[in-house]
Design an enzyme around this catalytic site. Structure first.
Site, mmCIF file in Angstrom:
data_model
loop_
_atom_site.group_PDB
_atom_site.id
_atom_site.type_symbol
_atom_site.label_atom_id
_atom_site.label_comp_id
_atom_site.label_asym_id
_atom_site.label_seq_id
_atom_site.Cartn_x
_atom_site.Cartn_y
_atom_site.Cartn_z
ATOM 1 N N LYS A 111 0.821 -1.210 0.000
ATOM 2 C CA LYS A 111 0.000 0.000 0.000
ATOM 3 C C LYS A 111 0.855 1.260 0.000
ATOM 4 O O LYS A 111 0.490 2.247 -0.633
ATOM 5 C CB LYS A 111 -0.963 0.001 1.203
ATOM 6 C CG LYS A 111 -2.051 -1.049 1.054
ATOM 7 C CD LYS A 111 -3.245 -0.790 1.945
ATOM 8 C CE LYS A 111 -4.344 -1.798 1.599
ATOM 9 N NZ LYS A 111 -5.460 -1.764 2.533
ATOM 10 N N LYS A 192 -8.663 -11.968 -7.345
ATOM 11 C CA LYS A 192 -9.777 -11.970 -6.386
ATOM 12 C C LYS A 192 -10.811 -10.919 -6.751
ATOM 13 O O LYS A 192 -10.452 -9.817 -7.161
ATOM 14 C CB LYS A 192 -9.213 -11.578 -5.005
ATOM 15 C CG LYS A 192 -9.276 -12.665 -4.000
ATOM 16 C CD LYS A 192 -8.799 -12.294 -2.612
ATOM 17 C CE LYS A 192 -8.796 -10.845 -2.196
ATOM 18 N NZ LYS A 192 -8.614 -10.669 -0.748
ATOM 19 N N LYS A 195 -13.324 -4.961 -3.843
ATOM 20 C CA LYS A 195 -14.247 -3.838 -3.759
ATOM 21 C C LYS A 195 -13.613 -2.520 -4.175
ATOM 22 O O LYS A 195 -14.230 -1.483 -4.073
ATOM 23 C CB LYS A 195 -14.866 -3.748 -2.368
ATOM 24 C CG LYS A 195 -13.931 -3.590 -1.195
ATOM 25 C CD LYS A 195 -14.746 -3.706 0.110
ATOM 26 C CE LYS A 195 -13.867 -3.681 1.336
ATOM 27 N NZ LYS A 195 -14.627 -3.928 2.559
HETATM 28 P P1 AMP Z 1 -11.774 -6.683 2.113
HETATM 29 O O1 AMP Z 1 -12.871 -6.538 1.117
HETATM 30 O O2 AMP Z 1 -10.451 -6.969 1.485
HETATM 31 O O3 AMP Z 1 -11.727 -5.583 3.134
HETATM 32 O O4 AMP Z 1 -12.087 -7.996 2.944
HETATM 33 C C1 AMP Z 1 -13.135 -8.154 3.850
HETATM 34 C C2 AMP Z 1 -13.322 -9.648 4.118
HETATM 35 O O5 AMP Z 1 -13.827 -10.297 2.945
HETATM 36 C C3 AMP Z 1 -12.009 -10.362 4.472
HETATM 37 O O6 AMP Z 1 -12.290 -11.373 5.433
HETATM 38 C C4 AMP Z 1 -11.595 -10.986 3.165
HETATM 39 O O7 AMP Z 1 -10.809 -12.133 3.317
HETATM 40 C C5 AMP Z 1 -12.937 -11.337 2.521
HETATM 41 N N1 AMP Z 1 -12.832 -11.262 1.052
HETATM 42 C C6 AMP Z 1 -12.536 -10.153 0.310
HETATM 43 N N2 AMP Z 1 -12.543 -10.430 -1.001
HETATM 44 C C7 AMP Z 1 -12.823 -11.754 -1.109
HETATM 45 C C8 AMP Z 1 -12.972 -12.640 -2.215
HETATM 46 N N3 AMP Z 1 -12.868 -12.221 -3.479
HETATM 47 N N4 AMP Z 1 -13.281 -13.929 -1.957
HETATM 48 C C9 AMP Z 1 -13.423 -14.361 -0.690
HETATM 49 N N5 AMP Z 1 -13.291 -13.590 0.397
HETATM 50 C C10 AMP Z 1 -13.004 -12.293 0.206
#
Ligand code: AMP
Ligand code: TRP
Length: 327
Positions: A111, A192, A195
């Protein structure tokens, strides 16, 4: 009883990866373990936020957690900024962590390489996360793979604090979702679903309408064969659809593949299953969004419950480290 703690940042829009990879898992955990879930608004501050937007997205995320099935009568659901013990605990953790240890965090490296303004908070982020976890005598931390290093650090800090000042913190461990719980981008199935990109065609958002979900899934990248088979290495797009179909219908991706010989029907059924799975959650979300007072009450109760626990642990840590008690 096992205690589970996890957190999610109120930045960006919640997508299907968050729902299947994290939130649905949290709703399952709450029936097995004593569960505490936190909307980590303080963690969002490591990069500048629009104040109005941050307030809204914090409330919205809490509503989504409730809509997905976090039951506030079973779990503790709260907003990090409502429990000031997190900030104080973070200072104790910053002073327990070595500079070099924080500098080795890969998320910080990624980051900070990508941005012009790197806040001190971005650097100490994992110390705040360690405090989140350790304040609740947490045994297990369900997270995605990207958080593995941060939970390891929380373990190391707990052990170091305990050996310096005497038994204070429970040493936590990370738990990870089963294979297939990782949702990939529909347009780029080796990355992946995330968001960060707004309204990207490869990301299904929690609040997407049925028509949008259908369109995105219909356009999902597959491959030039026409065989339906779960094989992530050679068929990432099709395998991703099977993972999604499986997750939406409570089956493994291999089970979900059964009976399909063509991509068209697989896509149509995957879209229908996702729409059906999200519909009751979206309906519950709409109810909660229409009455923000209800969520505010739930969050106030959650913060009171959380605070009582966090304050007990923090008092122990303050005492052991030698801070003079105030009269
Ligand atoms: P984030 O969106 O990176 O802040 O992640 C929030 C939660 O969602 C965390 O526990 C991540 O591991 C899970 N997460 C985020 N993106 C994915 C994805 N594409 N598939 C599965 N889990 C996800
Ligand atoms: N850092 C986590 C993420 O980006 C969010 C988080 C903050 C967290 N505090 C936590 C996760 C404590 C688990 C436990 O996803």
């Amino acid at each position: 009883m096992t205690r589970v703690f996890s957190g999610i940042k109120p930045t960006g829009k919640v997508h299907l990866g968050n729902v299947f990879g994290a939130l649905v898992r949290w709703t399952e955990e709450q029936h097995r373990a004593e569960s505490i879930y936190c909307v980590v608004d303080l963690h969002a501050l490591t990069v500048p936020q629009d104040p109005t937007e941050l307030r809204q997205s914090t409330l919205r995320l809490a509503q989504i957690l409730l809509a997905v099935g976090i039951d506030p009568t079973v779990s503790t659901l709260f907003v990090q900024g409502h429990v000031p013990e997190h900030s104080e605990g973070a200072w104790l953790m910053e002073c327990t962590a070595a500079f070099g240890e924080l500098r080795r965090m890969t998320q910080f490296k990624d980051k900070s390489d990508k941005s012009d303004f790197v806040s001190g908070g971005l650097f100490t982020y994992p110390a705040l996360m360690a405090a989140d976890i350790l304040l609740y005598d947490t045994d297990e931390v369900p997270v995605g793979d990207d958080q593995r290093q941060h939970v390891e650090l929380a373990r190391d800090l707990a052990e170091r604090f305990n050996s310096r000042y005497g038994q204070t913190f429970t040493v936590p461990r990370a738990t990870f979702p089963v294979a297939g719980a990782r949702v990939m981008d529909l347009q780029n199935p080796t990355a992946k679903m995330s968001k960060s990109e707004d309204d990207a065609p490869g990301t299904i958002l929690f609040l997407d309408e049925p028509r949008t979900i259908e369109k995105k899934i219909k356009r999902a990248v597959t491959d030039t064969e026409s065989e339906v088979r779960f094989d992530v290495a050679t068929k990432p797009g099709v395998s991703n659809l099977l993972s999604i179909l499986g997750a939406a219908t409570g089956r493994t991706p291999e089970q979900a593949a059964d009976g399909y010989t063509q991509y068209g029907p697989l896509k149509a059924d995957t879209a229908a299953a996702v729409i059906e799975c999200l519909a009751p959650m979206q309906a519950r979300y709409a109810e909660l969004a229409a009455d923000p007072g209800e969520t505010a009450r739930i969050l106030a109760e959650g913060a009171a419950k959380a605070r009582a626990q966090a304050a007990t642990t923090l008092a122990r840590a303050r005492d052991h480290i030698g801070l003079l008690p105030a009269l």
